[in-house]
Scaffold this active site. Sequence first.
Site, PDB file in Angstrom:
ATOM      1  N   ASP A 170       0.862  -1.173   0.000  1.00 54.86           N
ATOM      2  CA  ASP A 170       0.000   0.000   0.000  1.00 54.86           C
ATOM      3  C   ASP A 170       0.910   1.237   0.000  1.00 54.86           C
ATOM      4  OD1 ASP A 170      -2.364   1.645   0.450  1.00 54.86           O
ATOM      5  OD2 ASP A 170      -1.618   1.839   2.506  1.00 54.86           O
ATOM      6  N   TYR A 222      -0.194   4.996   0.913  1.00 58.00           N
ATOM      7  CA  TYR A 222      -0.421   6.041   1.903  1.00 58.00           C
ATOM      8  C   TYR A 222      -0.422   5.493   3.331  1.00 58.00           C
ATOM      9  CZ  TYR A 222      -1.754   8.674  -2.236  1.00 58.00           C
ATOM     10  OH  TYR A 222      -1.756   9.280  -3.469  1.00 58.00           O
ATOM     11  N   ARG A 234      -7.244  13.453   6.343  1.00 59.71           N
ATOM     12  CA  ARG A 234      -7.090  12.006   6.172  1.00 59.71           C
ATOM     13  C   ARG A 234      -8.353  11.257   6.605  1.00 59.71           C
ATOM     14  NH1 ARG A 234      -5.284   7.857   3.212  1.00 59.71           N
ATOM     15  NH2 ARG A 234      -4.549   6.099   4.456  1.00 59.71           N
ATOM     16  N   SER A 279      -2.582   0.842  -4.760  1.00 58.67           N
ATOM     17  CA  SER A 279      -3.183   1.899  -3.956  1.00 58.67           C
ATOM     18  C   SER A 279      -4.549   2.323  -4.471  1.00 58.67           C
ATOM     19  CB  SER A 279      -2.238   3.116  -3.949  1.00 58.67           C
ATOM     20  OG  SER A 279      -2.817   4.228  -3.312  1.00 58.67           O
ATOM     21  N   ASN A 280      -5.334   2.906  -3.560  1.00 56.14           N
ATOM     22  CA  ASN A 280      -6.557   3.588  -3.956  1.00 56.14           C
ATOM     23  C   ASN A 280      -6.268   4.905  -4.657  1.00 56.14           C
ATOM     24  OD1 ASN A 280      -8.459   1.721  -3.046  1.00 56.14           O
ATOM     25  ND2 ASN A 280      -8.647   2.640  -1.025  1.00 56.14           N
TER      26      ASN A 280
END
Length: 221
Positions: A11, A13, A42, A117-118
């Site tokens: 991932d 972040y 966030r 990642s998103n």
Amino acid sequence: MKPEIKAFVFDAYGTLFDVHSVTKACDDFFPDKGEAISQGWRKKQLEYFFLRQVMGRYAPFDQVTLDALRYAVKEQQEELSHEQELALLDAYKKLDSYNEVKEVLSALQGRKLVVFSNGSPNMLEPLVEQSGFSSYLTDTLSVDKIKQFKPSPASYNQVLEELNVRREEVLFMSSNGWDISGAKSFGFHTAWINRNELPQEELGLTPDCVYTDLKGIVEWL
């Protein structure tokens, strides 16, 4: 004995990059409120992509990030100019990486090393490039290709299709407990990078291993 891992999947972040390294940039625009804005940014970023996934209203991560920023600033009773928006979104493309990342990526050379990642490509690609990690990585994958955010099963399936590996050949690493739970449910081996020493999520899905930083994963070689 550890299983044979063909793909080490990270991932981005919170795992490779410190999302709260934007605090200073926030504080420059909004003195004494930078930390609160960073934390709220966030928090809302996570909430918004979870909500969009559930509602079936996908939007790219850059839009989710902008929407979350706008909310976080308003929450602190401040106004955000267009120029400030652009500057803070640019700061998100220049996040600090964690100290051990380059050392660990170097130790894993010769394997498939992938960021998954998103984040949308227009956020991830400059972030990875400015960090100097590009030469260590095999690929950078974004859920934007299939428009299904993690932790949906369809998102993790993208890893299998793109890398041509089986579930049991993947070690997935994230600092986010929800992401580890999603990957474990899907069938990946999982390493939770528990940087903040948080309790395990109460979802009945135990990570294969837990480390305080990425250095621990070299034992999977």
